[in-house]
Scaffold this motif. Structure first.
Motif, short mmCIF file in Angstrom:
data_model
loop_
_atom_site.label_atom_id
_atom_site.label_comp_id
_atom_site.label_asym_id
_atom_site.label_seq_id
_atom_site.Cartn_x
_atom_site.Cartn_y
_atom_site.Cartn_z
N ALA A 36 0.82 -1.22 0.00
CA ALA A 36 0.00 0.00 0.00
C ALA A 36 0.85 1.27 0.00
CB ALA A 36 -0.95 0.00 1.20
N GLY A 37 2.08 1.16 0.51
CA GLY A 37 2.96 2.33 0.56
C GLY A 37 3.33 2.77 1.96
N LYS A 38 3.05 1.93 2.94
CA LYS A 38 3.31 2.28 4.35
C LYS A 38 4.80 2.55 4.60
CE LYS A 38 1.61 -1.63 5.89
NZ LYS A 38 1.43 -2.26 4.55
N SER A 39 5.62 1.61 4.17
CA SER A 39 7.06 1.77 4.41
C SER A 39 7.61 2.97 3.65
CB SER A 39 7.83 0.51 3.99
OG SER A 39 7.43 -0.58 4.78
N GLU A 81 11.36 -2.08 8.78
CA GLU A 81 10.77 -3.40 8.63
C GLU A 81 11.87 -4.46 8.77
OE1 GLU A 81 7.38 -3.43 5.34
OE2 GLU A 81 9.32 -4.08 4.60
N GLY A 82 11.53 -5.59 9.36
CA GLY A 82 12.47 -6.71 9.35
C GLY A 82 13.61 -6.58 10.34
N ARG A 83 13.42 -5.74 11.35
CA ARG A 83 14.37 -5.63 12.48
C ARG A 83 15.76 -5.13 12.11
NH1 ARG A 83 10.53 -9.37 13.87
NH2 ARG A 83 11.37 -11.31 13.10
N GLN A 84 16.54 -5.92 11.38
CA GLN A 84 17.85 -5.46 10.94
C GLN A 84 18.78 -5.06 12.07
OE1 GLN A 84 17.37 -2.54 7.84
NE2 GLN A 84 15.68 -3.62 6.90
N VAL A 85 18.91 -5.93 13.06
CA VAL A 85 19.96 -5.71 14.06
C VAL A 85 21.28 -6.21 13.46
CG1 VAL A 85 18.39 -5.93 16.02
CG2 VAL A 85 19.53 -7.98 15.16
N PHE A 86 22.39 -5.83 14.06
CA PHE A 86 23.69 -6.34 13.60
C PHE A 86 23.90 -7.68 14.29
CE2 PHE A 86 24.04 -1.65 13.63
CZ PHE A 86 24.25 -1.45 12.27
N PRO A 87 23.77 -8.80 13.54
CA PRO A 87 23.72 -10.12 14.18
C PRO A 87 25.02 -10.50 14.89
CG PRO A 87 23.78 -10.35 11.78
CD PRO A 87 23.62 -8.90 12.07
N ASP A 88 26.16 -10.02 14.36
CA ASP A 88 27.45 -10.43 14.92
C ASP A 88 27.96 -9.47 15.98
OD1 ASP A 88 27.38 -12.59 13.18
OD2 ASP A 88 28.35 -11.43 11.58
N LEU A 89 27.13 -8.51 16.33
CA LEU A 89 27.49 -7.63 17.45
C LEU A 89 26.65 -8.01 18.66
CD1 LEU A 89 27.74 -4.07 15.79
CD2 LEU A 89 29.56 -5.75 16.16
N GLN A 139 14.94 -9.69 19.23
CA GLN A 139 15.60 -8.88 18.20
C GLN A 139 14.79 -7.63 17.89
OE1 GLN A 139 17.13 -10.87 14.70
NE2 GLN A 139 17.85 -12.60 15.90
N GLN A 140 13.45 -7.80 17.88
CA GLN A 140 12.60 -6.63 17.64
C GLN A 140 12.76 -5.63 18.78
OE1 GLN A 140 11.24 -4.30 15.80
NE2 GLN A 140 9.96 -5.77 14.75
N MET A 141 12.82 -6.14 20.02
CA MET A 141 13.02 -5.24 21.16
C MET A 141 14.35 -4.51 21.04
SD MET A 141 11.58 -7.31 24.39
CE MET A 141 10.00 -8.12 24.28
N LEU A 142 15.37 -5.25 20.59
CA LEU A 142 16.69 -4.63 20.43
C LEU A 142 16.64 -3.54 19.35
CD1 LEU A 142 19.68 -4.39 21.04
CD2 LEU A 142 20.11 -6.37 19.54
N ALA A 143 15.94 -3.82 18.25
CA ALA A 143 15.82 -2.82 17.18
C ALA A 143 15.14 -1.56 17.71
CB ALA A 143 15.04 -3.41 16.00
N ILE A 144 14.12 -1.76 18.56
CA ILE A 144 13.41 -0.61 19.13
C ILE A 144 14.31 0.11 20.15
CG2 ILE A 144 11.40 0.12 20.49
CD1 ILE A 144 9.95 -2.36 19.16
N GLY A 145 15.00 -0.70 20.97
CA GLY A 145 15.93 -0.13 21.93
C GLY A 145 17.01 0.69 21.24
N ARG A 146 17.49 0.18 20.13
CA ARG A 146 18.53 0.90 19.38
C ARG A 146 17.99 2.25 18.90
NH1 ARG A 146 20.82 -2.32 14.46
NH2 ARG A 146 18.97 -1.42 13.53
N ALA A 147 16.74 2.24 18.45
CA ALA A 147 16.13 3.51 18.00
C ALA A 147 15.96 4.47 19.19
CB ALA A 147 14.78 3.24 17.35
N LEU A 148 15.61 3.92 20.35
CA LEU A 148 15.39 4.78 21.54
C LEU A 148 16.69 5.38 22.04
CD1 LEU A 148 12.75 2.73 23.59
CD2 LEU A 148 12.37 4.76 22.17
N ASP A 158 7.90 0.26 11.88
CA ASP A 158 7.41 -0.36 10.65
C ASP A 158 7.16 -1.86 10.84
OD1 ASP A 158 6.66 -0.94 8.08
OD2 ASP A 158 8.42 -0.05 7.12
N GLU A 159 5.90 -2.22 10.92
CA GLU A 159 5.45 -3.61 11.07
C GLU A 159 6.26 -4.42 12.08
OE1 GLU A 159 3.64 -5.82 8.05
OE2 GLU A 159 3.82 -4.23 6.56
N PRO A 160 6.25 -3.97 13.33
CA PRO A 160 7.02 -4.69 14.35
C PRO A 160 6.50 -6.10 14.61
CG PRO A 160 5.65 -2.97 15.36
CD PRO A 160 5.61 -2.76 13.88
#
Ligand code: ADP
Ligand code: MG
Length: 234
Positions: A36-39, A81-89, A139-148, A158-160
């Protein structure tokens, strides 16, 4: 505040004439089906793509045309969208990356980190664990924490819920509600899970094929026949 924003990719215009506004302290939903164009709207707000037309204001200042890092400094954080944390960190290293804007302000960095660990005690427990080994919800929590870590005044999510078990999705939404209530953070939540999203948010916009079709309080949207038919499976 978005005014008549059109944006897209190459020759594709993904969203057209989008006007929406969010007041300080509001928890607002942007719902719509896949594609629809959300992202695209979130990417345009955070400066990842430039609008072809229209203007975006934050705190009364024009931000369209600013670079993404300037928009972060202005107070907007985007959890893609899709979390995108740094997996090896590790968890702590991921949060450090999120706190890059405090490079020269260690006290602010510390404050942000304390806040994130108090909102997500689980991240504190797992600070040395590699992010790639966390569960999807963590991982989603980490992505949000990183933003905070940037101490935003506006959080774009975006679609957590994507790819998470229903129970974890509920935990996540309860967390958003707590975050909104306790910190007064302004949140724009993009979701396909319309029913749940409209239960948690105060107002909402319904996006269809790149255009805003409905805008109302979440309670009213929930009882709208069109919303019920298309999104709530009625
Ligand atoms: N990087 C891209 N390049 C070209 N087209 C894209 C790109 N990203 C999204 N689109 C197109 O833009 C439209 C809106 O996509 P998107 O904003 O991702 O929708 P949503 O987030 O609501 O699922 C879709 O038609 C999609 O195919
Ligand atoms: Mg999307």
């Amino acid at each position: 505040e978005l005014e008549m924003i059109s944006a897209g990719y190459g020759t594709v215009m993904a969203v057209r004439d989008i006007s929406l506004s969010i007041k300080k302290g509001e928890f607002v939903a942007l719902i719509g089906s896949n594609g629809a164009g959300k992202s695209t709207i979130l990417r345009t707000i955070s400066g990842l793509i430039r609008p072809r037309q229209g203007s975006i204001r934050f705190d009364g200042k024009r931000i369209d045309g600013m670079a993404p890092h300037q928009i972060v400094r202005a107070g907007i954080a985007h959890v893609p969208e899709g979390r995108q944390v740094f997996p090896d960190l590790s968890v702590a290293e991921n949060l450090e990356m999120g706190g890059f804007i405090w490079r020269r302000e260690p006290a602010k960095f510390r404050e942000a980190l304390d806040l994130v660990y108090s909102v997500f005690p689980k991240l504190a427990q797992r600070r040395t664990q590699m992010a790639g080994t966390l569960s999807g919800g963590e991982q989603q929590m980490l992505a949000i924490g990183r933003a905070l870590m940037t101490r935003p005044r506006l959080l774009l999510l975006d679609e957590p819920s994507l790819g998470l078990a229903p129970k974890v999705v509920l935990e996540m939404f309860n967390l958003f509600a707590r975050l909104h209530q306790t910190t007064g953070l302004t949140i724009l939540l993009v979701e396909q899970l319309a029913a749940l999203t409209l239960e948690y948010t105060q107002r909402g916009y319904v996006l269809e094929r790149g255009e805003i079709k409905l805008a109302d309080s979440s309670v009213v949207l929930r009882s709208n026949p069109r919303v019920q038919q298309i999104y709530l499976g009625a």
